[in-house]
Motif scaffolding. Structure first.
Motif, PDB file in Angstrom:
ATOM      1  N   LEU A   1       0.825  -1.212   0.000  1.00 49.60           N
ATOM      2  CA  LEU A   1       0.000   0.000   0.000  1.00 49.60           C
ATOM      3  C   LEU A   1       0.858   1.259   0.000  1.00 49.60           C
ATOM      4  O   LEU A   1       0.612   2.200  -0.762  1.00 49.60           O
ATOM      5  CB  LEU A   1      -0.923   0.008   1.216  1.00 49.60           C
ATOM      6  N   VAL A   2       1.883   1.284   0.846  1.00 44.38           N
ATOM      7  CA  VAL A   2       2.708   2.487   0.981  1.00 44.38           C
ATOM      8  C   VAL A   2       3.509   2.755  -0.283  1.00 44.38           C
ATOM      9  O   VAL A   2       3.428   3.834  -0.892  1.00 44.38           O
ATOM     10  CB  VAL A   2       3.657   2.363   2.189  1.00 44.38           C
ATOM     11  N   PHE A   3       4.288   1.750  -0.735  1.00 50.61           N
ATOM     12  CA  PHE A   3       5.188   1.990  -1.856  1.00 50.61           C
ATOM     13  C   PHE A   3       4.462   2.069  -3.197  1.00 50.61           C
ATOM     14  O   PHE A   3       4.869   2.824  -4.080  1.00 50.61           O
ATOM     15  CB  PHE A   3       6.296   0.939  -1.894  1.00 50.61           C
ATOM     16  N   PHE A   4       3.372   1.315  -3.370  1.00 45.73           N
ATOM     17  CA  PHE A   4       2.657   1.398  -4.632  1.00 45.73           C
ATOM     18  C   PHE A   4       1.914   2.716  -4.786  1.00 45.73           C
ATOM     19  O   PHE A   4       1.651   3.157  -5.906  1.00 45.73           O
ATOM     20  CB  PHE A   4       1.677   0.233  -4.799  1.00 45.73           C
ATOM     21  N   THR A   5       1.565   3.333  -3.686  1.00 42.85           N
ATOM     22  CA  THR A   5       0.953   4.656  -3.786  1.00 42.85           C
ATOM     23  C   THR A   5       1.939   5.634  -4.427  1.00 42.85           C
ATOM     24  O   THR A   5       1.573   6.423  -5.302  1.00 42.85           O
ATOM     25  CB  THR A   5       0.519   5.165  -2.401  1.00 42.85           C
ATOM     26  N   PHE A   6       3.216   5.567  -4.012  1.00 38.87           N
ATOM     27  CA  PHE A   6       4.250   6.390  -4.641  1.00 38.87           C
ATOM     28  C   PHE A   6       4.431   6.006  -6.111  1.00 38.87           C
ATOM     29  O   PHE A   6       4.581   6.866  -6.985  1.00 38.87           O
ATOM     30  CB  PHE A   6       5.589   6.224  -3.912  1.00 38.87           C
ATOM     31  N   TYR A   7       4.431   4.705  -6.383  1.00 43.37           N
ATOM     32  CA  TYR A   7       4.673   4.210  -7.729  1.00 43.37           C
ATOM     33  C   TYR A   7       3.564   4.642  -8.686  1.00 43.37           C
ATOM     34  O   TYR A   7       3.812   5.134  -9.793  1.00 43.37           O
ATOM     35  CB  TYR A   7       4.768   2.679  -7.695  1.00 43.37           C
ATOM     36  N   VAL A   8       2.306   4.434  -8.271  1.00 45.13           N
ATOM     37  CA  VAL A   8       1.174   4.839  -9.100  1.00 45.13           C
ATOM     38  C   VAL A   8       1.197   6.349  -9.317  1.00 45.13           C
ATOM     39  O   VAL A   8       0.912   6.853 -10.405  1.00 45.13           O
ATOM     40  CB  VAL A   8      -0.151   4.397  -8.460  1.00 45.13           C
ATOM     41  N   SER A   9       1.562   7.074  -8.268  1.00 43.57           N
ATOM     42  CA  SER A   9       1.660   8.528  -8.372  1.00 43.57           C
ATOM     43  C   SER A   9       2.688   8.936  -9.421  1.00 43.57           C
ATOM     44  O   SER A   9       2.466   9.882 -10.196  1.00 43.57           O
ATOM     45  CB  SER A   9       2.031   9.126  -7.010  1.00 43.57           C
ATOM     46  N   SER A  10       3.824   8.228  -9.487  1.00 49.43           N
ATOM     47  CA  SER A  10       4.855   8.561 -10.483  1.00 49.43           C
ATOM     48  C   SER A  10       4.324   8.366 -11.892  1.00 49.43           C
ATOM     49  O   SER A  10       4.650   9.125 -12.806  1.00 49.43           O
ATOM     50  CB  SER A  10       6.110   7.698 -10.261  1.00 49.43           C
ATOM     51  N   GLY A  11       3.483   7.335 -12.094  1.00 54.60           N
ATOM     52  CA  GLY A  11       2.878   7.124 -13.409  1.00 54.60           C
ATOM     53  C   GLY A  11       1.934   8.246 -13.787  1.00 54.60           C
ATOM     54  O   GLY A  11       1.890   8.684 -14.938  1.00 54.60           O
ATOM     55  N   MET A  12       1.175   8.716 -12.817  1.00 55.17           N
ATOM     56  CA  MET A  12       0.246   9.812 -13.096  1.00 55.17           C
ATOM     57  C   MET A  12       0.994  11.115 -13.372  1.00 55.17           C
ATOM     58  O   MET A  12       0.570  11.931 -14.199  1.00 55.17           O
ATOM     59  CB  MET A  12      -0.722   9.975 -11.932  1.00 55.17           C
ATOM     60  N   VAL A  13       2.118  11.315 -12.683  1.00 59.02           N
ATOM     61  CA  VAL A  13       2.968  12.475 -12.979  1.00 59.02           C
ATOM     62  C   VAL A  13       3.448  12.393 -14.432  1.00 59.02           C
ATOM     63  O   VAL A  13       3.419  13.393 -15.171  1.00 59.02           O
ATOM     64  CB  VAL A  13       4.177  12.524 -12.018  1.00 59.02           C
ATOM     65  N   ALA A  14       3.886  11.213 -14.849  1.00 56.75           N
ATOM     66  CA  ALA A  14       4.349  11.026 -16.223  1.00 56.75           C
ATOM     67  C   ALA A  14       3.224  11.317 -17.214  1.00 56.75           C
ATOM     68  O   ALA A  14       3.440  11.939 -18.262  1.00 56.75           O
ATOM     69  CB  ALA A  14       4.877   9.610 -16.420  1.00 56.75           C
ATOM     70  N   GLY A  15       2.002  10.873 -16.892  1.00 59.99           N
ATOM     71  CA  GLY A  15       0.863  11.133 -17.765  1.00 59.99           C
ATOM     72  C   GLY A  15       0.556  12.615 -17.881  1.00 59.99           C
ATOM     73  O   GLY A  15       0.281  13.130 -18.974  1.00 59.99           O
ATOM     74  N   GLY A  16       0.602  13.313 -16.771  1.00 61.04           N
ATOM     75  CA  GLY A  16       0.361  14.751 -16.790  1.00 61.04           C
ATOM     76  C   GLY A  16       1.403  15.492 -17.597  1.00 61.04           C
ATOM     77  O   GLY A  16       1.089  16.390 -18.397  1.00 61.04           O
TER      78      GLY A  16
ATOM     79  N   LEU B   1     -10.381   1.934  -7.213  1.00 59.25           N
ATOM     80  CA  LEU B   1     -10.793   3.335  -7.307  1.00 59.25           C
ATOM     81  C   LEU B   1     -10.196   4.183  -6.183  1.00 59.25           C
ATOM     82  O   LEU B   1      -9.688   5.288  -6.417  1.00 59.25           O
ATOM     83  CB  LEU B   1     -12.319   3.421  -7.283  1.00 59.25           C
ATOM     84  N   VAL B   2     -10.223   3.653  -4.966  1.00 59.49           N
ATOM     85  CA  VAL B   2      -9.730   4.408  -3.806  1.00 59.49           C
ATOM     86  C   VAL B   2      -8.228   4.668  -3.929  1.00 59.49           C
ATOM     87  O   VAL B   2      -7.748   5.796  -3.719  1.00 59.49           O
ATOM     88  CB  VAL B   2     -10.044   3.655  -2.499  1.00 59.49           C
ATOM     89  N   VAL B   3      -7.467   3.633  -4.264  1.00 58.15           N
ATOM     90  CA  VAL B   3      -6.016   3.799  -4.398  1.00 58.15           C
ATOM     91  C   VAL B   3      -5.681   4.794  -5.503  1.00 58.15           C
ATOM     92  O   VAL B   3      -4.780   5.630  -5.368  1.00 58.15           O
ATOM     93  CB  VAL B   3      -5.336   2.441  -4.669  1.00 58.15           C
ATOM     94  N   ALA B   4      -6.418   4.717  -6.608  1.00 57.65           N
ATOM     95  CA  ALA B   4      -6.180   5.647  -7.717  1.00 57.65           C
ATOM     96  C   ALA B   4      -6.429   7.092  -7.290  1.00 57.65           C
ATOM     97  O   ALA B   4      -5.671   7.999  -7.667  1.00 57.65           O
ATOM     98  CB  ALA B   4      -7.072   5.282  -8.897  1.00 57.65           C
ATOM     99  N   LEU B   5      -7.458   7.315  -6.507  1.00 58.61           N
ATOM    100  CA  LEU B   5      -7.764   8.675  -6.050  1.00 58.61           C
ATOM    101  C   LEU B   5      -6.655   9.213  -5.137  1.00 58.61           C
ATOM    102  O   LEU B   5      -6.252  10.370  -5.255  1.00 58.61           O
ATOM    103  CB  LEU B   5      -9.109   8.680  -5.314  1.00 58.61           C
ATOM    104  N   VAL B   6      -6.160   8.370  -4.234  1.00 61.24           N
ATOM    105  CA  VAL B   6      -5.082   8.807  -3.334  1.00 61.24           C
ATOM    106  C   VAL B   6      -3.827   9.141  -4.132  1.00 61.24           C
ATOM    107  O   VAL B   6      -3.172  10.168  -3.904  1.00 61.24           O
ATOM    108  CB  VAL B   6      -4.779   7.712  -2.290  1.00 61.24           C
ATOM    109  N   ALA B   7      -3.481   8.289  -5.090  1.00 64.41           N
ATOM    110  CA  ALA B   7      -2.288   8.529  -5.910  1.00 64.41           C
ATOM    111  C   ALA B   7      -2.447   9.799  -6.748  1.00 64.41           C
ATOM    112  O   ALA B   7      -1.490  10.549  -6.943  1.00 64.41           O
ATOM    113  CB  ALA B   7      -2.022   7.328  -6.816  1.00 64.41           C
ATOM    114  N   ALA B   8      -3.658  10.042  -7.248  1.00 67.17           N
ATOM    115  CA  ALA B   8      -3.899  11.236  -8.051  1.00 67.17           C
ATOM    116  C   ALA B   8      -3.714  12.506  -7.219  1.00 67.17           C
ATOM    117  O   ALA B   8      -3.177  13.506  -7.706  1.00 67.17           O
ATOM    118  CB  ALA B   8      -5.304  11.190  -8.646  1.00 67.17           C
ATOM    119  N   VAL B   9      -4.153  12.463  -5.976  1.00 70.99           N
ATOM    120  CA  VAL B   9      -3.961  13.616  -5.085  1.00 70.99           C
ATOM    121  C   VAL B   9      -2.472  13.886  -4.892  1.00 70.99           C
ATOM    122  O   VAL B   9      -2.020  15.038  -4.914  1.00 70.99           O
ATOM    123  CB  VAL B   9      -4.653  13.368  -3.728  1.00 70.99           C
TER     124      VAL B   9
END
Length: 494
Positions: A134-149, A377-385
């Motif tokens: 949960l902890v590390f994948f939140t960072f990982y998913v967030s990095s993907g969303m940064v790349a998308g942006g 859905l919940v994890v995606a929302l946290v990573a997007a924030v």
């Protein structure tokens, strides 16, 4: 039609294709095993390209070419370390993990495998592994969303946050609906798109510059030390740090879960040949893209402001807008393939490993699948924030998450597969030691000889291994563990 219109058409075709695959997978998903592991029925080609695509992410098309463009070939040591690590992962981990996960209670997630393999009656392994995911994948998913942006911002002039939202929405849609089967087949398409684009850009770019001789001459004029791999300008700590990235493969849940889904241990070996072939083409293409980028843009910030967009800029410069649009879609393919895999693994950790353990009662298949989709859905929302206001480069975000997983899971996974003496206290202590060392070492600089500049994965991996073995030797494993170990090895030989 304008260039932007052609590119928008390509993007639309790509998005529709991903959603259609998600809907196709939806009608073929009937229970939690299907949703989380595609019924263990992936053929080696799909499994191999799915593992590769989910592994590389936007880092392959943006982070790595950007680092090579800005700093030179010294950054290629990362690519060398990753290629060797990926090969070792397929040869050392894949066949045994496929065999052992069936023997150990037909485990469908990494936390459940660790729990079942060690006969952990208190489920401490599930909880520890689930929390780390949960902890590390939140960072990982967030990095993907940064790349998308960043992708939409540099390619279409779109607002960064709108681009992040669009990438997150499409990825969540097909992952939430189609589960592991959708993720695997979209990964197959995305993996083919990625490698085709990475081969095409440096080949056409070389022709554009005037041939290989002109490329080498132009790069040499910009940076005479560009090709230096070892020497006064390259520190030993830097080389070791780059090579150490390869150790991370043994502990990446979103990659090694593909080994669990493949049809048999024998086909895991075939998958390895396919996967490494794909990776070699992809990595060499990323290196070639950076080299051509230096020759074309001369590291002139007026021509290329952000090094991490060198692939995007070359694609737009060298190809017809419609073709360039599909090449730009390849970047989204890299980003989305990784996000979807990570979302699914995080969902499985929340539902299969934590939620079911807390409920302690039989839950219906429909209830579990709905809960899993809600978790996505919940994890995606946290990573997007977290991705809303990025403060670090893609490579920095990925490096932290990669080290976290590699050091937290890698040594324990290897010991589970190859050492029957591993105990629950040993594995648990090793995982905690690895995670803590990554956090502490990664936030410390300098030290004697610059020791704390060493990539945190290496010391944390060694620390985890030493603690796990030391603590395990003080105890005694469950006798049933040894019997299962023999059965898993026998199944592998058969």
């Amino acid at each position: 039609m304008t260039d932007t219109t052609f590119e928008a058409i390509a993007m639309t075709v790509y998005f529709v294709a991903m959603i259609m695959i998600g809907l196709w997978a939806y009608v073929r998903t009937s229970d939690l095993d299907d949703y989380m592991l595609a019924g263990r029925d992936l053929n080696p080609f799909v499994a191999a390209l799915s593992a590769g695509a989910s592994d590389m992410s936007g880092w392959l098309l943006m982070g790595l070419p950007g680092a090579l463009y800005a700093s030179g070939m010294v950054e290629s040591w990362i690519a060398v370390g990753l290629t060797v690590g990926a090969l070792a992962n397929w040869l050392v981990v894949a066949p045994r993990l496929r065999s052992y996960t069936e023997v150990a209670g037909n485990s469908i997630t990494i936390p459940s495998f660790l729990d079942n393999r060690l006969h952990d009656s208190r489920h401490l392994m599930r909880w520890a592994a689930g929390v780390i995911i949960l902890v590390f994948f939140t960072f990982y998913v967030s990095s993907g969303m940064v790349a998308g942006g960043k992708f939409f911002e540099s390619s279409f002039g779109m607002d960064y946050r709108l681009g992040t939202t669009l990438v997150a929405a499409i990825t969540v849609m097909y992952t939430l609906v189609g589960g592991f089967l959708a993720v695997s087949w979209t990964d197959l398409v995305q993996g083919l798109m990625m490698v085709a684009a990475l081969v095409a850009v440096p080949v056409v770019g070389t022709v554009h510059v005037g041939g290989l001789g002109e490329v080498f001459r132009a790069v040499g004029e910009v940076d005479p030390d560009y090709w230096v791999l070892v020497g006064p300008t390259v520190s030993l700590v830097g080389v070791i740090s780059a090579l150490a990235w390869g150790l991370g493969y043994f502990g990446q849940p979103h990659i090694i879960v593909r080994f669990m889904a493949i049809r048999s241990p024998r086909e895991a070996v075939q998958g390895g040949v396919i996967g490494i072939s794909w990776m070699l083409f992809a990595v060499l293409g990323a290196v070639g893209t950076a080299v051509v980028g230096v020759a074309v843009y001369q590291r002139d910030t007026a021509q290329l402001k952000d090094p991490e967009t060198v692939f995007i800029s070359l694609g737009t410069l060298l190809f017809h807008p419609l073709v360039a649009g599909f090449m730009l879609a390849a970047i989204l393919a890299a980003i989305m393939s990784t996000i979807s895999s990570q979302l699914l693994v995080t969902s499985s950790a929340l539902i299969e490993d934590l939620y079911r353990t807390v409920r302690r009662k039989e839950l219906s298949t429909g209830h579990l699948i709905i809960a899993s989709r809600t978790a996505v859905l919940v994890v995606a929302l946290v990573a997007a924030v977290m991705a809303w206001s990025p403060s670090e480069t893609i490579l920095a975000l990925v490096a932290f998450a990669w080290a976290g997983f590699g050091a937290s899971f890698g040594p324990t996974v290897l010991l589970c597969l190859y050492w029957r003496r591993l105990t629950v206290p040993g594995a648990l202590a090793g995982m905690v030691a690895g995670a803590v060392l990554v956090a502490v070492w990664g936030n410390t600089d300098g030290g004697p000889g610059g020791i704390f500049d060493l990539y945190e994965l290496l010391p944390a991996f060694i620390g985890h291994l030493a603690v796990a073995v030391g603590v395990s030797l003080l105890g005694r494993p469950d006798p049933a563990v040894s019997q299962e170990f023999d059965r898993a090895v026998a199944g592998l030989r058969a």
